[in-house]
Design an enzyme around this catalytic site. Structure first.
Site, PDB file in Angstrom:
ATOM      1  N   LYS A  34      -9.257  -0.009  -5.839  1.00 43.39           N
ATOM      2  CA  LYS A  34      -9.235   0.685  -4.542  1.00 43.39           C
ATOM      3  C   LYS A  34     -10.544   1.404  -4.274  1.00 43.39           C
ATOM      4  O   LYS A  34     -10.976   2.244  -5.071  1.00 43.39           O
ATOM      5  CB  LYS A  34      -8.078   1.693  -4.517  1.00 43.39           C
ATOM      6  CG  LYS A  34      -7.964   2.496  -3.220  1.00 43.39           C
ATOM      7  CD  LYS A  34      -7.655   1.595  -2.024  1.00 43.39           C
ATOM      8  CE  LYS A  34      -7.808   2.331  -0.685  1.00 43.39           C
ATOM      9  NZ  LYS A  34      -6.605   2.963  -0.226  1.00 43.39           N
ATOM     10  N   ASP A  72       1.474   2.601   3.532  1.00 44.41           N
ATOM     11  CA  ASP A  72       0.635   3.794   3.395  1.00 44.41           C
ATOM     12  C   ASP A  72       1.494   5.057   3.433  1.00 44.41           C
ATOM     13  O   ASP A  72       1.034   6.114   3.866  1.00 44.41           O
ATOM     14  CB  ASP A  72      -0.465   3.846   4.465  1.00 44.41           C
ATOM     15  CG  ASP A  72      -1.554   4.858   4.120  1.00 44.41           C
ATOM     16  OD1 ASP A  72      -1.681   5.231   2.934  1.00 44.41           O
ATOM     17  OD2 ASP A  72      -2.267   5.306   5.037  1.00 44.41           O
ATOM     18  N   HIS A  84       0.873  -1.197   0.000  1.00 39.89           N
ATOM     19  CA  HIS A  84       0.000   0.000   0.000  1.00 39.89           C
ATOM     20  C   HIS A  84       0.900   1.234   0.000  1.00 39.89           C
ATOM     21  O   HIS A  84       1.491   1.580   1.024  1.00 39.89           O
ATOM     22  CB  HIS A  84      -0.886  -0.002   1.247  1.00 39.89           C
ATOM     23  CG  HIS A  84      -1.852   1.140   1.300  1.00 39.89           C
ATOM     24  ND1 HIS A  84      -3.192   0.954   1.535  1.00 39.89           N
ATOM     25  CD2 HIS A  84      -1.702   2.482   1.155  1.00 39.89           C
ATOM     26  CE1 HIS A  84      -3.811   2.123   1.531  1.00 39.89           C
ATOM     27  NE2 HIS A  84      -2.920   3.079   1.304  1.00 39.89           N
ATOM     28  N   HIS A  86     -10.365   1.388   1.842  1.00 45.25           N
ATOM     29  CA  HIS A  86     -10.153   2.380   2.911  1.00 45.25           C
ATOM     30  C   HIS A  86     -11.374   2.285   3.813  1.00 45.25           C
ATOM     31  O   HIS A  86     -12.441   2.785   3.476  1.00 45.25           O
ATOM     32  CB  HIS A  86      -9.997   3.796   2.332  1.00 45.25           C
ATOM     33  CG  HIS A  86      -9.692   4.807   3.394  1.00 45.25           C
ATOM     34  ND1 HIS A  86      -8.458   5.392   3.543  1.00 45.25           N
ATOM     35  CD2 HIS A  86     -10.454   5.300   4.406  1.00 45.25           C
ATOM     36  CE1 HIS A  86      -8.478   6.215   4.588  1.00 45.25           C
ATOM     37  NE2 HIS A  86      -9.686   6.178   5.125  1.00 45.25           N
ATOM     38  N   HIS A 117      -4.692  -0.598   6.151  1.00 45.19           N
ATOM     39  CA  HIS A 117      -4.201   0.161   7.315  1.00 45.19           C
ATOM     40  C   HIS A 117      -5.089   0.050   8.557  1.00 45.19           C
ATOM     41  O   HIS A 117      -5.726   1.009   8.971  1.00 45.19           O
ATOM     42  CB  HIS A 117      -3.936   1.621   6.972  1.00 45.19           C
ATOM     43  CG  HIS A 117      -4.891   2.270   5.988  1.00 45.19           C
ATOM     44  ND1 HIS A 117      -6.239   2.267   6.137  1.00 45.19           N
ATOM     45  CD2 HIS A 117      -4.658   2.957   4.841  1.00 45.19           C
ATOM     46  CE1 HIS A 117      -6.807   2.922   5.140  1.00 45.19           C
ATOM     47  NE2 HIS A 117      -5.871   3.341   4.327  1.00 45.19           N
ATOM     48  N   HIS A 155       1.588   5.367  -1.626  1.00 42.86           N
ATOM     49  CA  HIS A 155       1.231   6.561  -2.409  1.00 42.86           C
ATOM     50  C   HIS A 155       2.522   7.187  -2.932  1.00 42.86           C
ATOM     51  O   HIS A 155       3.363   7.618  -2.140  1.00 42.86           O
ATOM     52  CB  HIS A 155       0.501   7.583  -1.533  1.00 42.86           C
ATOM     53  CG  HIS A 155      -0.773   7.059  -0.952  1.00 42.86           C
ATOM     54  ND1 HIS A 155      -1.994   7.190  -1.569  1.00 42.86           N
ATOM     55  CD2 HIS A 155      -1.015   6.366   0.197  1.00 42.86           C
ATOM     56  CE1 HIS A 155      -2.936   6.628  -0.833  1.00 42.86           C
ATOM     57  NE2 HIS A 155      -2.366   6.107   0.240  1.00 42.86           N
TER      58      HIS A 155
HETATM   59  C1  NCD Z   1      -3.429   9.150   2.080  1.00 37.58           C
HETATM   60  C2  NCD Z   1      -2.910  10.179   1.071  1.00 37.58           C
HETATM   61  O1  NCD Z   1      -2.382  11.224   1.514  1.00 37.58           O
HETATM   62  O2  NCD Z   1      -3.013   9.936  -0.129  1.00 37.58           O
HETATM   63  N1  NCD Z   1      -3.513   9.762   3.376  1.00 37.58           N
HETATM   64  C3  NCD Z   1      -3.547   9.129   4.557  1.00 37.58           C
HETATM   65  O3  NCD Z   1      -3.745   9.794   5.576  1.00 37.58           O
HETATM   66  N2  NCD Z   1      -3.319   7.837   4.670  1.00 37.58           N
HETATM   67  C4  NCD Z   1      -4.739   8.615   1.617  1.00 37.58           C
HETATM   68  C5  NCD Z   1      -5.169   7.394   2.372  1.00 37.58           C
HETATM   69  O4  NCD Z   1      -4.667   6.298   2.163  1.00 37.58           O
HETATM   70  O5  NCD Z   1      -6.057   7.518   3.226  1.00 37.58           O
HETATM   71 ZN    ZN Z   2      -3.287   5.070   1.690  1.00 39.10          ZN
END
Ligand code: NCD
Ligand code: ZN
Length: 347
Positions: free
Chosen positions: A100, A248, A14, A137, A175, A16
């Protein structure tokens, strides 16, 4: 006492990575540690088509450090109008490894998300049929629900009905932050798995307020009580293959964190594996580390284990590093909780 450990190179289930200058800035940290990552699609605009995913994947590959073989595994951002047939075709050629689900408004860049789970039932039906994983999520967006209860309420209002209606749909409850969610996943069968982040292994909600309100400890779902964190820790070190690592890691520029309305998301990629190893050591569970970081996630996504290894070493003094990186004109701060880090990767 063990001060060194070698494990199969991990996967981040996971992640970003963002795009453009931010992508170029953050990718090396993940590529140094992880062989592959399930890449989240919440760009602006979101990744909803095979063409967008292929182009984004190409940009990630082009941004890799020289000699890195880091492999991005793309995901499709589920919207109210996702087409089940398009998804089937995309999964067949591995253009997407998962779909997702962001409830609309739940977190960063989730505005195009699903407004009512009923709207995507035909998509879930198709996914169940082809064995395509749904990454979730798990928080409700109802403003009347307490922020700290949104994960638990999501189980009752959304997850449980979906689970009942699609018993063989592969679901990744992303998460996990609460004991309720951990208990729920333990009770399920092989079709329900969960990811666990480094920060939710370390933080409690006290960390959000320690020494003044701290947006660098703020992500969604928000960290919860010590009892919740202990349940998450217990799941991580359990050796149960339905719990595995998804960092995450979610970078935001300092100017978006250090303001009223601070962005949710913790950039933990550089210190992720160090903190995870440290917690496993603390819980006398280093023998369970490799399963959690490098085997169970790959197995769930039907990928072969990685062919190389990494070695982590425990230092005698806390790891010293520059706790921020530059992304274009921006600065991004690295996850640095109120606990010194002793474990680090040996290159
Ligand atoms: C994530 C993001 O910033 O893209 N933020 C987070 O707090 N985890 C998005 C997500 O996975 O919720
Ligand atoms: Zn995330």
């Amino acid at each position: 006492m063990r001060t060194e450990i070698t494990i199969i190179r991990p996967d981040d289930c996971h992640l970003h990575l963002r795009d453009g200058e931010m992508l170029a800035a953050v990718l090396p940290a993940s590529a140094r540690i992880y062989a592959r990552a399930i890449v989240m699609p919440n760009l602006v605009p979101p990744v909803t088509t095979v063409k967008q995913a292929a182009e984004y994947s190409r940009r990630i590959i082009d941004a890799r450090p020289e000699s890195s073989h880091f492999e991005p595994l793309m995901t499709c951002y589920l919207t109210d109008s996702t087409n089940p047939d398009d998804l089937k075709a995309a999964y067949a050629v591995q253009a997407f490894h998962a779909v997702k689900l962001f409830p609309a408004g739940a977190t960063t860049n989730s505005d195009s998300g699903v407004t009512d789970i009923a709207n995507v039932y035909p998509v879930l039906e198709a996914m169940q049929e082809i064995g395509m994983p749904l990454s979730v999520h798990g928080e409700v967006v109802d403003p009347d629900v307490d922020v700290f209860d949104r994960e638990a309420v999501f189980i009752d209002r959304v997850l449980e009905p979906v689970r009942r209606d699609f018993p063989e749909l592969k679901i990744v409850f992303e998460h996990l932050t609460s004991k309720t969610a951990v208990d729920y996943v333990f009770e399920q069968d092989e079709y329900t798995v969960a990811t666990i982040t480094p920060h939710h292994l370390v933080l409690t909600r006290n960390d959000l307020f320690k020494g003044g309100m701290n947006p660098y400890m703020y992500c969604l779902p928000v960290a919860k009580t010590a009892k919740d964190r202990d349940a998450v820790r217990r799941a991580a070190v359990s050796g149960n293959e339905r719990f595995f690592l998804g960092t995450d890691s979610a970078p935001h520029p300092a100017r978006m964190k250090e303001k009223a309305g601070a962005a949710a998301g913790i950039f933990n990629a550089p210190t992720s594996i160090g903190y995870v190893t440290q917690i496993f050591e603390q819980l006398s569970a280093l023998d369970k580390l490799e399963g959690f970081t490098s085997i169970y996630g790959a197995r769930f996504y039907a990928l072969p284990p990685n062919g190389s290894t990494i070695t982590l070493k425990k230092r005698e003094t806390p790891v010293e590093m520059n706790w921020e990186i530059k992304a274009g004109h921006d600065v991004v701060k690295i996850f640095k909780p109120d606990v010194s880090l002793f474990w680090d990767l040996v290159d």
